[in-house]
Design a protein around this motif. Structure first.
Motif, PDB file in Angstrom:
ATOM      1  N   MET A 160     -43.124  -8.089  38.004  1.00  0.00           N
ATOM      2  CA  MET A 160     -43.774  -6.762  37.804  1.00  0.00           C
ATOM      3  C   MET A 160     -42.710  -5.820  37.179  1.00  0.00           C
ATOM      4  N   LEU A 161     -43.231  -5.185  35.948  1.00  0.00           N
ATOM      5  CA  LEU A 161     -42.455  -3.872  35.628  1.00  0.00           C
ATOM      6  C   LEU A 161     -42.388  -2.878  36.567  1.00  0.00           C
ATOM      7  N   GLU A 162     -43.385  -2.652  37.163  1.00  0.00           N
ATOM      8  CA  GLU A 162     -43.510  -1.558  38.050  1.00  0.00           C
ATOM      9  C   GLU A 162     -43.488  -0.136  37.532  1.00  0.00           C
ATOM     10  N   SER A 163     -42.526   0.186  36.702  1.00  0.00           N
ATOM     11  CA  SER A 163     -42.342   1.552  35.857  1.00  0.00           C
ATOM     12  C   SER A 163     -41.350   1.481  34.816  1.00  0.00           C
ATOM     13  N   SER A 164     -41.639   1.941  33.781  1.00  0.00           N
ATOM     14  CA  SER A 164     -40.502   2.128  32.738  1.00  0.00           C
ATOM     15  C   SER A 164     -39.672   3.296  32.784  1.00  0.00           C
ATOM     16  N   SER A 165     -39.930   4.300  33.891  1.00  0.00           N
ATOM     17  CA  SER A 165     -39.176   5.450  34.032  1.00  0.00           C
ATOM     18  C   SER A 165     -37.989   5.359  34.507  1.00  0.00           C
ATOM     19  N   GLU A 166     -37.027   5.704  33.639  1.00  0.00           N
ATOM     20  CA  GLU A 166     -35.567   5.839  34.154  1.00  0.00           C
ATOM     21  C   GLU A 166     -35.327   6.877  35.464  1.00  0.00           C
ATOM     22  N   ARG A 167     -36.428   7.770  35.502  1.00  0.00           N
ATOM     23  CA  ARG A 167     -36.143   8.755  36.432  1.00  0.00           C
ATOM     24  C   ARG A 167     -36.472   8.212  37.857  1.00  0.00           C
ATOM     25  N   LEU A 168     -37.027   7.107  37.757  1.00  0.00           N
ATOM     26  CA  LEU A 168     -37.122   6.636  39.188  1.00  0.00           C
ATOM     27  C   LEU A 168     -36.169   5.727  39.551  1.00  0.00           C
ATOM     28  N   CYS A 169     -34.976   5.518  38.852  1.00  0.00           N
ATOM     29  CA  CYS A 169     -33.689   4.981  39.526  1.00  0.00           C
ATOM     30  C   CYS A 169     -32.691   5.745  39.665  1.00  0.00           C
ATOM     31  N   GLN A 170     -33.141   7.032  39.679  1.00  0.00           N
ATOM     32  CA  GLN A 170     -32.016   8.186  39.988  1.00  0.00           C
ATOM     33  C   GLN A 170     -31.819   8.326  41.576  1.00  0.00           C
ATOM     34  N   PRO A 179     -30.278  -2.671  41.003  1.00  0.00           N
ATOM     35  CA  PRO A 179     -29.901  -3.000  39.357  1.00  0.00           C
ATOM     36  C   PRO A 179     -31.037  -3.703  38.609  1.00  0.00           C
ATOM     37  N   ASP A 180     -31.822  -4.399  39.351  1.00  0.00           N
ATOM     38  CA  ASP A 180     -32.714  -5.252  38.627  1.00  0.00           C
ATOM     39  C   ASP A 180     -34.283  -4.273  38.415  1.00  0.00           C
ATOM     40  N   LYS A 181     -34.225  -3.235  38.871  1.00  0.00           N
ATOM     41  CA  LYS A 181     -35.310  -2.376  38.503  1.00  0.00           C
ATOM     42  C   LYS A 181     -34.889  -1.442  37.521  1.00  0.00           C
ATOM     43  N   GLN A 182     -33.919  -1.470  36.775  1.00  0.00           N
ATOM     44  CA  GLN A 182     -33.794  -0.579  35.569  1.00  0.00           C
ATOM     45  C   GLN A 182     -34.894  -0.945  34.436  1.00  0.00           C
ATOM     46  N   PRO A 183     -35.458  -0.183  33.887  1.00  0.00           N
ATOM     47  CA  PRO A 183     -36.310  -0.566  32.960  1.00  0.00           C
ATOM     48  C   PRO A 183     -36.002  -1.540  31.918  1.00  0.00           C
ATOM     49  N   ASP A 184     -34.929  -1.073  31.104  1.00  0.00           N
ATOM     50  CA  ASP A 184     -34.636  -1.980  30.215  1.00  0.00           C
ATOM     51  C   ASP A 184     -34.461  -3.477  30.551  1.00  0.00           C
ATOM     52  N   VAL A 185     -33.739  -3.640  31.963  1.00  0.00           N
ATOM     53  CA  VAL A 185     -33.428  -4.971  32.449  1.00  0.00           C
ATOM     54  C   VAL A 185     -34.788  -5.694  32.637  1.00  0.00           C
ATOM     55  N   ALA A 221     -45.115  -0.100  27.016  1.00  0.00           N
ATOM     56  CA  ALA A 221     -44.064  -0.954  27.042  1.00  0.00           C
ATOM     57  C   ALA A 221     -44.434  -2.352  27.071  1.00  0.00           C
ATOM     58  N   ILE A 222     -45.324  -2.596  28.257  1.00  0.00           N
ATOM     59  CA  ILE A 222     -45.873  -3.967  28.391  1.00  0.00           C
ATOM     60  C   ILE A 222     -46.463  -4.493  27.044  1.00  0.00           C
ATOM     61  N   GLU A 223     -47.563  -3.394  26.551  1.00  0.00           N
ATOM     62  CA  GLU A 223     -48.338  -3.894  25.769  1.00  0.00           C
ATOM     63  C   GLU A 223     -47.502  -4.174  24.345  1.00  0.00           C
ATOM     64  N   ALA A 224     -46.174  -3.369  24.073  1.00  0.00           N
ATOM     65  CA  ALA A 224     -45.316  -3.778  23.190  1.00  0.00           C
ATOM     66  C   ALA A 224     -44.957  -5.386  22.957  1.00  0.00           C
ATOM     67  N   GLN A 225     -44.514  -5.719  24.223  1.00  0.00           N
ATOM     68  CA  GLN A 225     -43.976  -6.902  24.326  1.00  0.00           C
ATOM     69  C   GLN A 225     -45.185  -7.914  24.171  1.00  0.00           C
ATOM     70  N   HIS A 226     -46.228  -7.905  24.607  1.00  0.00           N
ATOM     71  CA  HIS A 226     -47.625  -8.639  24.367  1.00  0.00           C
ATOM     72  C   HIS A 226     -47.720  -8.763  23.038  1.00  0.00           C
ATOM     73  N   GLN A 227     -47.645  -7.466  22.164  1.00  0.00           N
ATOM     74  CA  GLN A 227     -47.973  -7.837  20.787  1.00  0.00           C
ATOM     75  C   GLN A 227     -46.827  -8.572  19.989  1.00  0.00           C
ATOM     76  N   LEU A 228     -45.747  -8.684  20.338  1.00  0.00           N
ATOM     77  CA  LEU A 228     -44.555  -9.552  20.023  1.00  0.00           C
ATOM     78  C   LEU A 228     -44.942 -11.008  20.327  1.00  0.00           C
ATOM     79  N   TYR A 229     -45.220 -11.440  21.604  1.00  0.00           N
ATOM     80  CA  TYR A 229     -45.142 -12.517  22.051  1.00  0.00           C
ATOM     81  C   TYR A 229     -46.537 -13.185  22.510  1.00  0.00           C
TER      82      TYR A 229
END
Length: 796
Positions: A160-170, A179-185, A221-229
C-alpha cells in the motif's frame, strides 16, 4: 479526461455526477461482475520495524509468544485453507523486523535464515509446492533484487502506498517514526515491482488526516508508476477505522461520502480497466453504495482465518456477500490472486515455474475455476443441468439472446458477453439456447451408428496438444506406434455394417509413407468392402497433405476422392480458428485460412463437412468468438456444414499440459456455454449442435442436450484419440444406451445417417443386440519397418 486535467475537472463535479460517471466506466470495463479472491491469511510475523500510529497488527517481541510462524504452522494454515476451497495464500508481515529487533534476528538464525525475505521465500515455496495455493506476498518495502527473488514463488505481491503526503510523516502525524512510510521510499518500492515485472496490488488509506488534494496526489503518484510499467493489477481504497490501544483511537472515522468520492475519483483517474477494491468487512451495510461508486472487487475474503490487520472487523460470509452484491444488480465472481490480464500475458508477468500452478486454478477468462469437473474423466462429478428460473436477467443479456434467436448476426463482443455469463445469466443463456433448439430442431435427439477407424497414430506433425500421435518424441504416452493395412480397414468396415453402422469415420496421423494415393486407396477399400457404407473421412490437414504430395489443386484432389467414394469430411483439425492461438498450439499445421480453403472447396465440389472447436487449453473467450463467427461467415457463403461439434480439451496425457503450458481442460460452465452459445451464435446457418459423449460422459452429454444441443453424435465402436489423451468414458455407446440416455431426459431418439437423413429399418435393427466386436488388429509400426527392410533386401 486527461491526467493533467483530472483534478480540476473532478473538483467541479458534484458527488452524484462523479459517482454516475465512475459507475459507467466500471461497467464498461468489468460488466456486471464484482470479484473476490478466496484466501487464507498467513501472518508470518507480527513484528515490524515501523510504528504506524493506527496499526494494531504490529507488536513488540514482549507481546508475542512466537516471533515467526514455524513451517509446520504455515503449512497447517494453508492446508486448512485448501480444504475450504481457498486458492490464495496471503502472507502478511511487518517490514524487515530484523533491522530493529534482536529477537527477530535470533529467531531467523534458529530457523536457518538470515533475513525475513529469505524465510518468506521458503514458506511461500512450501505452501505452493505442498498445497498448490498461490502465494500473495505483502512484505513491505523491497528492493529490485528482492522482488526478483520473491517473484519465483509468488504470482502477485502487494504494498500500500497509503499516502504520498510528506506532511503525514511529521511529528504527531500517523507515519512519524516509520521510515518505510516515507512517500519516496514507498513509491520507489512500487517502481521496483514494475521493473521486476510483478503484478502489484497497491492503494491508499483515507481518513488518517490527509486532505482531498493529498489523496489526489497519492492516486496520481500510483498512476504515474502504472503508466511507466503497467504492473498495477488492483487499487485498494481503504477507509481508516480507529482501533483501541493505538495513538489514533480517538480519531473520527472518515465521512462515508469521502470514501465514495475517493473511489469514484480513482475510477475516473485509472479508467475502466483498473480493478478498484474496497474492503467489505470495513463497510458492512453499505456495500451497494460502494459498488455504485465504481468498485469492481471486494479483495480477499477468507472462510477460515480472520483479517489479522483489522481483527475487529470480521469477513462477511460469502453467502451474505453474494446476496448483497446481487441486490446491487451484480454477480459475485471468484478470481485468483493474480488478475486475468496478467495471466493472459503470463510469459511476461509470471515466472516460468508459476505458470502451471496458476493455469491449474484458472478458467478461460483468467478467473478462478469453481468446479472440479474434468473432460474425459468418468470419476469427476458433473454439475447439475441449468434449471429454468424466473430470475430477472440483466436487460442487455436478454437483448443479446433475443437478437441471436431472431437470426441476427452477433458481433465479436456480443459473443464474448454471452460466454461471460455466470449465475442466473448462465442459466438464462442455456435456457435461451434450449428454447431455440426446440424451435429449430424439435425435441428429437439424433445419432448415427458408426465406427471410428484411426489407421495410424504416427505423424510427422508435432501438434503440441496431441496425445494420439506416437513417435520417438511421444514414447512416454499411452499406446505404441501402429499402422493398419487395408485388409484390417476392410474387415472393420464389414463388421461395422453387420452391427448396424451406416458410416465409417476415418482419420489418422500423417504417416511419413502417406501420400495422396493412400487416402484414395482407403476410400476404394471401404467401398469395395461395403458399397453402401458412407465414408466420412480425412481432416483438412490430410486433404492438404494428399493434394500437395500429388501436385494437385484442392478441388481436383477432392473430386478424385469423391469419385473414389468419399462422402463427407470431418471438420477436425480446426482446433481454434485464430492464428494467434494456432501458432502456439500447432505451428506446423495448416493455418486458419488454409482450413477454411479446404472446407469451402469441399463444399464447392459437393462434399458436405462438419465443423468443430477444441477448447479449454490456452485460448480465451475472444478466440472462441472469432472461431464461431468464422464458421458463421463460411456457412453463409457455402451452406455445406452439417453440424457444429464442441470438443473439450482432454488434458491428462496432452504434451502441452504435462509441460505445464495449458489449463486442465474447460470448466463445466464453459462446456455448457460452448454448446449454448454455439446454438445462439450460429443460428440460423448451422442447424445441428452435437455433443461428444466420449469427452463429456453420459450425464454431461444429457446436460448439454438441455442447453441447445440436439445430436448425440455416433456410437463409435472404437475410440482412440480421446482415450489416448486420458479419457475413460468408453469406446462405444450402442443404440440401446443411446436410447436410454435420450429417454432419461424426456426426449425421443431418432437414427440418422451422416447427412441427417433417415436410416432404413433393416439397418437400424442390426444395431440392437449386435454381437461383440472382434479384437482389433493394430499392426505395430516396427513390424512394418521390418517388412519393408526385407522387401528392400529382396529387391537388391
Amino acid at each position: 479526461m486527461t491526467r493533467s486535467g483530472t483534478p480540476q475537472q473532478i473538483s467541479t463535479l458534484p458527488l452524484n455526477k462523479l459517482i454516475e460517471s465512475a459507475a459507467g466506466l466500471r461497467d464498461q470495463g468489468w460488466g456486471r461482475q464484482v470479484s473476490y479472491s478466496r484466501k487464507v491469511f498467513i501472518p508470518l510475523t507480527e513484528l515490524c520495524r515501523d510504528v504506524c500510529h493506527y496499526c494494531t497488527y504490529a507488536k513488540t517481541p514482549k507481546h508475542l509468544k512466537q516471533v515467526y510462524l514455524s513451517p509446520e504452522q504455515v503449512l497447517a494454515i494453508a492446508q486448512a485453507g485448501k480444504a475450504q476451497g481457498c486458492k490464495e495464500a496471503l502472507f502478511t508481515l511487518g517490514d524487515k523486523p530484523e533491522l530493529r529487533y534482536k529477537a527477530a534476528r535470533d529467531a531467523l538464525t534458529e530457523l536457518g535464515y538470515t533475513s525475513t525475505v529469505d524465510y518468506l521465500q521458503a514458506m511461500a515455496e512450501l505452501v505452493l509446492t505442498k498445497t498448490g495455493l498461490l502465494p500473495h506476498l505483502n512484505p513491505g518495502i523491497l528492493s529490485l533484487d528482492e522482488y526478483r527473488q520473491l517473484r519465483t514463488v509468488a504470482p502477485s505481491m502487494g504494498i500500500m502506498l497509503e499516502s504520498s503526503s510528506e506532511r503525514l510523516c511529521q511529528r504527531d502525524m500517523p507515519h512519524f517514526g516509520s521510515p518505510d512510510k516515507q512517500p519516496d521510499v514507498r513509491i520507489e518500492a512500487i517502481a521496483n515491482a514494475g521493473k521486476a515485472k510483478v503484478p502489484l496490488t497497491t492503494g491508499i488509506l483515507i481518513g488518517i488526516g490527509e486532505t482531498r488534494d493529498e489523496r489526489l496526489e497519492s492516486l496520481l503518484a500510483i498512476e504515474a508508476q502504472h503508466q511507466l510499467y503497467g504492473h498495477i493489477q488492483e487499487l485498494i481504497i481503504q477507509n481508516f477505522v480507529p482501533k483501541t490501544d493505538t495513538k489514533m483511537h480517538a480519531m473520527p472515522i472518515p465521512d462515508f461520502n469521502e470514501l465514495l468520492w475517493t473511489i469514484a475519483t480513482a475510477r475516473l483517474i485509472f479508467g475502466p480497466e483498473m480493478s478498484i477494491q474496497a474492503p467489505p468487512n470495513l463497510n458492512k451495510g453499505r456495500l451497494k453504495q460502494l459498488i455504485n461508486a465504481g468498485i469492481n472487487d471486494w479483495g480477499g475474503v477468507s472462510p477460515i482465518t480472520p483479517d489479522h490487520v483489522n481483527p475487529e472487523s470480521p469477513w462477511p460470509e460469502l453467502k451474505v456477500l453474494t446476496e448483497e452484491t446481487a441486490t446491487a444488480g451484480y454477480q459475485l465472481t471468484e478470481r485468483l490472486t493474480v488478475y486475468p490480464w496478467f495471466i493472459e500475458h503470463r510469459d511476461t508477468w509470471l515466472n516460468r515455474n508459476l505458470i502451471k500452478p496458476v493455469l491449474q486454478h484458472a478458467d478461460s477468462s483468467g478467473l478462478a475455476r469453481t468446479d472440479e469437473w474434468t473432460a474425459g474423466d468418468r470419476l469427476s462429478n458433473t454439475p447439475a443441468s441449468a434449471k429454468h428460473n424466473n430470475q430477472l436477467t440483466h436487460t442487455s443479456l436478454a437483448t443479446l439472446t433475443d437478437k441471436a434467436s431472431q437470426g441476427e448476426l452477433l458481433t465479436e463482443n456480443e459473443v464474448i458477453r454471452l460466454f461471460s455469463a455466470r449465475g442466473d445469466d448462465f442459466t438464462h443463456v442455456c435456457n435461451a439456447a434450449d428454447l431455440l433448439r426446440h424451435k429449430v430442431a424439435g425435441d428429437d435427439i439424433t445419432y448415427v451408428v458408426n465406427r471410428n477407424i484411426n489407421y495410424t497414430n504416427m505423424c510427422t506433425y508435432r501438434c503440441r496438444f496431441c496425445a494420439f500421435s506416437k513417435g520417438k518424441g511421444h514414447e512416454r504416452l499411452r499406446g505404441k506406434p501402429y499402422l493398419l493395412d487395408m485388409g484390417e480397414i476392410a474387415r472393420r468396415t464389414e463388421e461395422a455394417w453387420q452391427r448396424g453402422a451406416t458410416e465409417v469415420c476415418l482419420q489418422g496421423g500423417i504417416h511419413p509413407s502417406f501420400d495422396g494415393n493412400t487416402y484414395l486407396d482407403i476410400c476404394h477399400t471401404v467401398k469395395e468392402a461395403v458399397p453402401d457404407m458412407h465414408v466420412h473421412a480425412f481432416s483438412p490437414l490430410e486433404i492438404t497433405h494428399g493434394a500437395k504430395t500429388l501436385n494437385l489443386s484442392l478441388a481436383t484432389y477432392l473430386q478424385k476422392l469423391k469419385a473414389a467414394g468419399l462422402g463427407t469430411l470431418p471438420g477436425t483439425a480446426a482446433e481454434i480458428l485464430d492464428d494467434s492461438v494456432r501458432t502456439r498450439l500447432c505451428a506446423d499445421k495448416i493455418n486458419t485460412q488454409q482450413w477454411i480453403e479446404v472446407i469451402s472447396t469441399a463444399h464447392e465440389v459437393g462434399l458436405k463437412t462438419t465443423s468443430t472447436i477444441m477448447f479449454g487449453h490456452i485460448e480465451t473467450p475472444s478466440n472462441w468468438a472469432r472461431h464461431l463467427l468464422t464458421l458463421h461467415s463460411l456457412q453463409e457463403r457455402t451452406g455445406g456444414i452439417t453440424e457444429f461439434v464442441p470438443l473439450p480439451f482432454v488434458h491428462m496425457e496432452a504434451p502441452m499440459y504435462l509441460r505445464g503450458e495449458t489449463r486442465p481442460g474447460p470448466t463445466w460452465r464453459e462446456v455448457m456455454l460452448m454448446h449454448a452459445v454455439g446454438r445462439l451464435a450460429l443460428h440460423p446457418v448451422i442447424p445441428n449442435i452435437q455433443v461428444s459423449w466420449v469427452k463429456l460422459g453420459r450425464q454431461g452429454a444429457a446436460n448439454c442436450l438441455n442447453a441447445g444441443a440436439n445430436d448425440l453424435g455416433g456410437t463409435l465402436m472404437n475410440e482412440s484419440i480421446s482415450r489416448a489423451a486420458g479419457a475413460d468414458h468408453g469406446q462405444e455407446m450402442p443404440p440401446e444406451e443411446m436410447d436410454s440416455l435420450i429417454n432419461s431426459i424426456g426426449r425421443q431418439s431418432r437414427h440418422r445417417n451422416t447427412l441427417y437423413e433417415n436410416v432404413a429399418a433393416e439397418q437400424i435393427d442390426k444395431g440392437y443386440n449386435a454381437r461383440e466386436l472382434q479384437p482389433i488388429k493394430n499392426r505395430p509400426a516396427s513390424e512394418l519397418k521390418k517388412q519393408l527392410k526385407n522387401e528392400l533386401k529382396k529387391a537388391s
